[in-house]
Scaffold this active site. Sequence first.
Site, PDB file in Angstrom:
ATOM      1  N   ASP A 196       0.825  -1.120  -0.021  1.00 13.88           N
ATOM      2  CA  ASP A 196      -0.106   0.088  -0.127  1.00 13.88           C
ATOM      3  C   ASP A 196       0.849   1.302   0.067  1.00 13.88           C
ATOM      4  O   ASP A 196       2.180   1.099   0.294  1.00 13.88           O
ATOM      5  CB  ASP A 196      -1.062  -0.073   1.410  1.00 13.88           C
ATOM      6  CG  ASP A 196      -1.608   1.298   1.328  1.00 13.88           C
ATOM      7  OD1 ASP A 196      -2.245   1.701   0.359  1.00 13.88           O
ATOM      8  OD2 ASP A 196      -2.038   1.603   2.541  1.00 13.88           O
ATOM      9  N   SER A 197       0.379   2.488  -0.185  1.00 15.54           N
ATOM     10  CA  SER A 197       1.063   3.592  -0.138  1.00 15.54           C
ATOM     11  C   SER A 197       1.382   3.712   1.297  1.00 15.54           C
ATOM     12  O   SER A 197       2.607   4.461   1.653  1.00 15.54           O
ATOM     13  CB  SER A 197       0.143   4.680  -0.503  1.00 15.54           C
ATOM     14  OG  SER A 197      -1.010   4.805   0.266  1.00 15.54           O
ATOM     15  N   CYS A 217      -3.966  -0.834  -2.163  1.00 16.45           N
ATOM     16  CA  CYS A 217      -4.172   0.317  -2.343  1.00 16.45           C
ATOM     17  C   CYS A 217      -5.091   0.498  -3.451  1.00 16.45           C
ATOM     18  O   CYS A 217      -4.827   0.083  -4.397  1.00 16.45           O
ATOM     19  CB  CYS A 217      -2.880   1.071  -2.402  1.00 16.45           C
ATOM     20  SG  CYS A 217      -3.034   2.803  -2.807  1.00 16.45           S
ATOM     21  N   GLU A 226      -6.766   8.831   9.450  1.00 17.27           N
ATOM     22  CA  GLU A 226      -5.218   8.344   9.770  1.00 17.27           C
ATOM     23  C   GLU A 226      -4.941   9.006  11.208  1.00 17.27           C
ATOM     24  O   GLU A 226      -4.206   8.468  12.421  1.00 17.27           O
ATOM     25  CB  GLU A 226      -4.061   8.643   9.001  1.00 17.27           C
ATOM     26  CG  GLU A 226      -2.820   7.921   9.084  1.00 17.27           C
ATOM     27  CD  GLU A 226      -2.238   7.711   7.680  1.00 17.27           C
ATOM     28  OE1 GLU A 226      -2.858   7.528   6.742  1.00 17.27           O
ATOM     29  OE2 GLU A 226      -0.983   8.004   7.748  1.00 17.27           O
ATOM     30  N   CYS A 264     -11.175   3.182  -0.515  1.00 16.93           N
ATOM     31  CA  CYS A 264      -9.978   3.559  -0.255  1.00 16.93           C
ATOM     32  C   CYS A 264      -9.715   2.778   1.153  1.00 16.93           C
ATOM     33  O   CYS A 264     -10.538   2.126   1.762  1.00 16.93           O
ATOM     34  CB  CYS A 264      -9.914   4.970   0.231  1.00 16.93           C
ATOM     35  SG  CYS A 264      -8.480   5.782   1.094  1.00 16.93           S
ATOM     36  N   HIS A 278      -8.341   3.221   3.863  1.00 15.16           N
ATOM     37  CA  HIS A 278      -8.920   3.827   5.007  1.00 15.16           C
ATOM     38  C   HIS A 278     -10.448   3.777   5.700  1.00 15.16           C
ATOM     39  O   HIS A 278     -10.513   3.798   6.710  1.00 15.16           O
ATOM     40  CB  HIS A 278      -8.510   5.284   5.290  1.00 15.16           C
ATOM     41  CG  HIS A 278      -7.025   5.628   5.300  1.00 15.16           C
ATOM     42  ND1 HIS A 278      -6.131   5.159   4.081  1.00 15.16           N
ATOM     43  CD2 HIS A 278      -6.071   6.216   5.823  1.00 15.16           C
ATOM     44  CE1 HIS A 278      -4.861   5.488   4.741  1.00 15.16           C
ATOM     45  NE2 HIS A 278      -4.839   6.215   5.522  1.00 15.16           N
TER      46      HIS A 278
HETATM   47  N1  DGL Z   1      -3.900   3.828   0.088  1.00 15.26           N
HETATM   48  C1  DGL Z   1      -4.660   4.716  -0.767  1.00 15.26           C
HETATM   49  C2  DGL Z   1      -5.975   4.208  -1.055  1.00 15.26           C
HETATM   50  O1  DGL Z   1      -6.454   3.292  -0.932  1.00 15.26           O
HETATM   51  C3  DGL Z   1      -5.139   5.950   0.458  1.00 15.26           C
HETATM   52  C4  DGL Z   1      -3.991   7.009   0.884  1.00 15.26           C
HETATM   53  C5  DGL Z   1      -3.181   7.491  -0.151  1.00 15.26           C
HETATM   54  O2  DGL Z   1      -3.558   8.346  -0.684  1.00 15.26           O
HETATM   55  O3  DGL Z   1      -1.933   7.050  -0.175  1.00 15.26           O
HETATM   56  O4  DGL Z   1      -6.300   4.841  -2.313  1.00 15.26           O
END
Ligand code: DGL
Length: 273
Positions: free
Chosen positions: A10-11, A73, A154, A186, A188
């Site tokens: 993930d990011s 992600c 977050e 997303c 989160h």
């Molecule tokens: N992990 C990213 C997503 O699911 C969200 C956080 C980011 O923008 O890096 O799109």
Amino acid sequence: MDTRPIGIFDSGIGGLTVANAIRKALPNESLVYFGDTAHLPYGDKSPELIRHYSARIAHFLLQHNCKMVVIACNTASSHAHETVDAVAGPDIPVVNVIDPVVEEIVLRHTKKKVGIIGTKGTIDSKVYPKRIKKLNKQARVSSLATPLLAPMIEEGFVSNSISKTVINSYLEKPILKGVQAIVLGCTHYPLIKKQVSAYYGKEVAILDSPSLVAKEVKQLLAVNDLAASSHHEPTFHFMVSDKTDSFERSTRLFFKERISLEEVKMWDSPRPI
Ligand code: DGL
């Protein structure tokens, strides 16, 4: 029986929502997780840059002997699924967080007006409407970028007056009017599922990826004869490209327990042209 780990990336640490669902569904599987915290957020980066980061991370996971790659992600799944597929090659299955949700919509929510919320990157890519409409031409899909939600979550703002105001002011937008199912597109957003559900009430189906992705991972392991045996003691390895106390503290929100993060300096070499 295959004891190699499943690679997940993930990011940042939000993808731990997916890792947690996989751990629960597949308690004998070892996991290697990589969060690219040095480049977070991916949500407003260009598709080219996300593809570049994702390819490098996929190589890294393969170097760790992963038997499967899960793109946890949404933004990376939107822009870099084919890139990661190409890096992984024919023997390593790649799972993204979008297709399992799309399949669920097409299967169980066919006639509903579907709303999608996610980062700017995910929404601008139009990946959800394109894939849903490819399978169901009549589908009605409306999308809205909700960039304030990820940083808010977050920071632990999920059930107070501020988060309620932010969540509701997005969901009130005319474009989402009349939706009968909503995709939390997303990493989160599973953390605000309750709040979204409270806004809409029982009539609106709320879809998120972690459990659907875990189900897909389980199926693919079985079909490809890649599952670990029920006696296998799993190992967990959580790595990030930039470690701070704050990231480590936040792991509890997404993985339901605090975990130790290991920093890997992956980006020391300059970006290739
Ligand atoms: N992990 C990213 C997503 O699911 C969200 C956080 C980011 O923008 O890096 O799109």
